[in-house]
Design a protein around this motif. Structure first.
Motif: not given
Ligand code: UD1
Length: 429
Positions: A358-364
């Protein structure tokens, strides 16, 4: 509490009937409070949230009769509800009832519009962010309501009735749009709602309100105009098909491979999601009965997705799509723009071995070849079903605990999937 046991690895093949949309059925049932005549709703899904709303409406004095099956009715056909709010005996919606389901807060709009008063507990519902009701309250205040918050209750009064107003939402809100729309139908004069939600369920509710004698135009666009009328009457309306259920099963087929016909599904209700699934390697075709989804041979391709209001990719399919991407042949970025904290499924998907960062509001999501079954727990409605999708493709057994979230929004999920060859069963207790 019931659990669901799944043994993964089977392709899905067969036909799945799509139920009526939960997110339309709930506001449609609530709209029955606007009239003293009977509203007949067809194709209402049999869901825990619908049953809960029946209890809430019953508390206000609403009579609800579920019609029996007619000859020729399919076992999957939704129920027909005859809803009569001839006598509203109580304008309070208590904490014990409202705290279980966020949408029940919306009763505030018709109660205020017709009875000129309402006292409704602040809502509960899925744990996906703070989900405030400030925009709903502001909309009702614009329509002339006097609102105070006391002891966890929103107390709204409009002794002389509501008055038409200009309501410009600072952000797109489905709940705000439903509430403003319902309240405006019985307000004196014209209401103009701008930056309105364009979700198909808003249009479905507006269509029903117009059948009840309301004068609503522009629903389904960002500008809705409502000419207030003094009284609404009874009507008959069929709930539109559930686009989130449709997208969920489409993603399940993309995940497992196979060939499934989604009967009753309407592609225009979820075009953005269908386009993404095509990019991901599924084949989608439209026919007279609905939508056919296949994936044969080809692997799952990674696709980047960002959720947005309709007609964009729906937040209610984000968790399911993330499950699919856990097995893609590469990395994908999934960005959630509607709700903060709607990544509760990430830690549960990790139990299958999924690699998600997770990176803030983005999931990689780094796709991997093989997921492995695991005991998992559902935290909200759409997150729960993402675990089912992962389990269908995982090696070995998965136990999904706390399935009451699934029952809130998916009608006969295990029957529909096992009819297509999945090994899935409900364990009671
Ligand atoms: C509805 C759907 C839900 C879906 C969501 C977004 C129903 C029963 N539920 O939820 O399944 O995920 O739309 O498509 O139809 N907000 C505020 N203040 C408010 C109201 C909302 O800040 O007064 C925010 C919310 O926190 C959220 C965003 O606006 O960040 C969108 O919320 P909204 O569209 O109102 O969602 P719901 O109607 O609750």
């Amino acid at each position: 509490m019931d659990r669901i046991r799944i043994v993964g690895g089977n392709k899905l093949n067969g036909t799945i009937p799509i139920s009526g949309a939960k997110n339309a059925a709930l506001p449609l049932m609530i709209a029955s409070l606007l009239t003293d005549e009977t509203l007949i709703l067809e194709n209402v899904p049999r869901l825990a949230d619908v049953a809960q709303l029946q209890r809430i409406l019953g508390n206000h004095g609403v009579d609800i009769m579920a019609a029996g099956k007619r000859p020729g009715d399919h076992e999957y056909q939704g129920q027909t509800l005859h809803i009569s709010a001839a006598n509203i005996i109580d304008t309070t919606a208590p904490y014990e009832l409202v705290s279980r389901m966020r949408a029940s807060f919306w009763v505030i709009a018709p109660l205020l519009a017709r009875m000129h008063e309402a006292k409704v507990s602040l809502p509960g519902g899925c744990a996906i962010g703070t989900r405030p009701v400030d925009l709903l309250i502001e909309a009702l205040e614009k329509l002339g309501a006097d609102i105070t918050i006391d002891g966890g209750y929103v107390i709204a009064r409009a002794p002389g009735g509501l008055k038409g107003a200009e309501i410009d939402f600072p952000k797109v809100t489905v709940s705000g749009t439903h509430v403003a729309l319902m309240a405006a139908t019985l307000a004196k004069g014209t209401t103009v709602i701008t930056n309105a939600a364009c979700e198909p369920e808003v249009l479905d509710v507006a269509d029903c309100l117009n059948k009840m004698g309301a004068r609503v135009s522009g629903a389904g666009t960002p500008r809705i105009v409502v000419e207030g009328v003094t009284k609404l009457h009874g009507a008959r309306h069929t709930v539109l098909p559930d686009r989130i259920e449709t997208g969920t099963y489409a993603m399940a087929v993309a995940m497992t491979g196979g060939d499934v016909q989604l009967n009753g599904a309407r592609p225009e209700l979820l075009q953005a999601a269908l386009d993404v699934l095509t990019e991901a390697g599924a084949e989608i075709s439209v026919n007279n009965e609905g939508i056919r989804v296949t994936r044969n041979g080809a692997g799952i391709r990674p696709v980047n997705v960002s959720t947005s209001p309709f007609p964009g990719f729906p937040t209610d399919l984000q968790a399911q799509f993330m499950a699919l991407m856990t097995r893609a042949g590469g990395a994908s970025h999934i960005t959630e723009t509607i709700f903060e904290n709607r990544f509760m499924h990430v830690q549960e998907l990790a139990r299958f071995g999924a690699r998600i960062h997770l990176d803030g509001e983005t999931a990689i999501v780094e796709g991997i070849e093989t997921l492995r079954g695991a005991p998992v727990m559902a935290t909200d409605l759409r997150a729960s079903v993402s675990l089912v999708i992962a389990a269908l493709a995982a090696e070995g057994e998965t136990m999904v605990n706390r399935v009451y979230h699934l029952d809130r929004g998916f009608e006969r999920l295990e029957d529909k999937l096992s009819a297509c060859g999945a090994t899935i069963e409900r364990l009671s207790g």
